[in-house]
Design a protein around this motif. Structure first.
Motif, short mmCIF file in Angstrom:
data_model
loop_
_atom_site.label_atom_id
_atom_site.label_comp_id
_atom_site.label_asym_id
_atom_site.label_seq_id
_atom_site.Cartn_x
_atom_site.Cartn_y
_atom_site.Cartn_z
N ALA A 71 0.83 -1.21 0.00
CA ALA A 71 0.00 0.00 0.00
C ALA A 71 0.87 1.26 0.00
O ALA A 71 0.56 2.24 -0.68
CB ALA A 71 -0.93 -0.01 1.21
N PHE A 72 1.98 1.21 0.76
CA PHE A 72 2.89 2.35 0.79
C PHE A 72 3.58 2.51 -0.57
O PHE A 72 3.71 3.61 -1.10
CB PHE A 72 3.92 2.17 1.90
CG PHE A 72 4.45 3.47 2.47
CD1 PHE A 72 4.97 4.46 1.64
CD2 PHE A 72 4.45 3.69 3.83
CE1 PHE A 72 5.46 5.65 2.16
CE2 PHE A 72 4.94 4.88 4.37
CZ PHE A 72 5.44 5.86 3.52
N GLU A 73 4.01 1.38 -1.14
CA GLU A 73 4.65 1.43 -2.46
C GLU A 73 3.70 2.00 -3.52
O GLU A 73 4.14 2.69 -4.45
CB GLU A 73 5.11 0.03 -2.87
CG GLU A 73 6.36 -0.45 -2.16
CD GLU A 73 6.94 -1.67 -2.84
OE1 GLU A 73 7.91 -1.52 -3.60
OE2 GLU A 73 6.43 -2.77 -2.59
N GLN A 74 2.42 1.71 -3.38
CA GLN A 74 1.44 2.26 -4.31
C GLN A 74 1.43 3.79 -4.24
O GLN A 74 1.35 4.47 -5.27
CB GLN A 74 0.04 1.71 -4.00
CG GLN A 74 -1.02 2.16 -4.98
CD GLN A 74 -2.37 1.56 -4.68
OE1 GLN A 74 -2.65 1.12 -3.56
NE2 GLN A 74 -3.25 1.53 -5.66
N GLN A 75 1.54 4.32 -3.03
CA GLN A 75 1.61 5.78 -2.86
C GLN A 75 2.88 6.34 -3.50
O GLN A 75 2.84 7.37 -4.18
CB GLN A 75 1.56 6.14 -1.38
CG GLN A 75 0.28 5.76 -0.66
CD GLN A 75 -0.92 6.51 -1.20
OE1 GLN A 75 -0.83 7.71 -1.46
NE2 GLN A 75 -2.03 5.83 -1.35
N VAL A 76 3.99 5.65 -3.30
CA VAL A 76 5.26 6.09 -3.90
C VAL A 76 5.15 6.06 -5.43
O VAL A 76 5.62 6.97 -6.12
CB VAL A 76 6.43 5.19 -3.45
CG1 VAL A 76 7.70 5.50 -4.22
CG2 VAL A 76 6.67 5.35 -1.95
N GLY A 77 4.50 5.04 -5.95
CA GLY A 77 4.37 4.88 -7.39
C GLY A 77 3.53 5.97 -8.05
O GLY A 77 3.65 6.20 -9.26
N GLN A 78 2.69 6.63 -7.27
CA GLN A 78 1.83 7.68 -7.83
C GLN A 78 2.54 9.03 -7.91
O GLN A 78 2.03 9.97 -8.51
CB GLN A 78 0.56 7.81 -6.97
CG GLN A 78 -0.35 6.61 -7.08
CD GLN A 78 -1.54 6.67 -6.13
OE1 GLN A 78 -1.73 7.65 -5.42
NE2 GLN A 78 -2.34 5.62 -6.13
N VAL A 79 3.73 9.11 -7.32
CA VAL A 79 4.50 10.35 -7.34
C VAL A 79 5.26 10.46 -8.65
O VAL A 79 5.80 9.47 -9.15
CB VAL A 79 5.48 10.39 -6.14
CG1 VAL A 79 6.42 11.58 -6.23
CG2 VAL A 79 4.71 10.42 -4.82
N SER A 80 5.31 11.64 -9.20
CA SER A 80 6.01 11.87 -10.47
C SER A 80 7.48 11.47 -10.37
O SER A 80 8.12 11.64 -9.33
CB SER A 80 5.91 13.34 -10.86
OG SER A 80 6.79 13.65 -11.93
N ALA A 81 8.01 10.97 -11.46
CA ALA A 81 9.42 10.56 -11.50
C ALA A 81 10.36 11.74 -11.29
O ALA A 81 11.52 11.56 -10.91
CB ALA A 81 9.72 9.88 -12.83
N ASP A 82 9.87 12.94 -11.52
CA ASP A 82 10.70 14.13 -11.35
C ASP A 82 10.71 14.65 -9.91
O ASP A 82 11.51 15.52 -9.58
CB ASP A 82 10.19 15.26 -12.26
CG ASP A 82 10.32 14.91 -13.73
OD1 ASP A 82 11.29 14.18 -14.08
OD2 ASP A 82 9.45 15.33 -14.52
N ASP A 83 9.83 14.13 -9.08
CA ASP A 83 9.72 14.62 -7.71
C ASP A 83 10.74 13.97 -6.78
O ASP A 83 11.23 12.87 -7.04
CB ASP A 83 8.31 14.35 -7.16
CG ASP A 83 7.26 15.24 -7.80
OD1 ASP A 83 7.64 16.29 -8.36
OD2 ASP A 83 6.08 14.87 -7.77
#
Length: 205
Positions: A71-83
């Protein structure tokens, strides 16, 4: 301008809407606007079991660690690659944040623990130091001196690696609430914790 995302996970007993989580979120957001040139967004979320609690009104235990990390990884995955990504959590959420640093294929700048559960209350022999030892990323732990999940006397006897920094909150418990005799209010303690988070982010952007 770079954008910084701080993904902040709740503890076992209360979700993202709890007073503690909302207070830390609001304070960090306020302080970063005053102290940093980068835009910092604090992202709160609820783990699946907490979503079910909200939906049904019935208590249930936390999910297994693998599901929490997913679930935490899902949140990380939603963040832009540039962030720029920082992960954080309160108590159980801190454990999940550190496990996510180890499991994620994304670059995570650093981790922050609010009341790290070094051991279950009264069971120091069942400590959770191994997770800290496996974590090579910079890590800030904000801990109450009288936290029953890891008080100052015990923690300072442990050998922690150089990437881990501990910020102690005077006479505070697991929720960073100080004794009244300390002369420090809970609000002031949360201010101190939030300032420490912002300074840590500034140092690792």
């Amino acid at each position: 301008m770079k954008s910084v995302k701080l993904i902040l996970a709740h503890g076992a007993g209360a979700g993202s809407q709890s007073d503690f989580m909302q207070s830390i979120c609001n304070k960090v957001t306020e302080f970063t606007k005053k102290q940093m040139k980068e835009n910092v967004e604090v992202i709160l979320f609820d783990f699946p079991y907490m979503q079910q609690i909200h939906a049904t009104g019935k208590k249930r235990p936390p999910d297994k660690m693998a599901k929490l990390v997913a679930a935490f990884e899902q949140q990380v995955g939603q963040v832009s690659a540039d962030d720029i990504i920082f992960v954080a959590g309160k108590s159980m959420g801190a454990r999940v944040a550190l496990e996510t640093v180890l499991a994620s294929n994304r670059t995570i700048n650093a981790a922050i623990a609010l009341g790290y559960p070094f051991y279950p209350p009264g069971k120091a022999e069942k400590h959770r130091l191994e997770l800290l030892q496996k974590t090579s990323a910079p890590c800030l732990i904000i801990q109450g001196e009288r936290d029953t999940f890891g008080n100052r006397d015990w923690v300072e006897q442990q050998a922690l690696s150089n990437n881990i920094r501990i910020n102690w909150i005077t006479a505070a418990d697991h929720s960073l609430k100080p004794l009244k005799s300390s002369g420090v209010s809970h609000e002031q303690a949360l201010d101190s914790a939030s300032h420490a988070i912002v300074e840590f982010i500034k140092a690792h952007v």
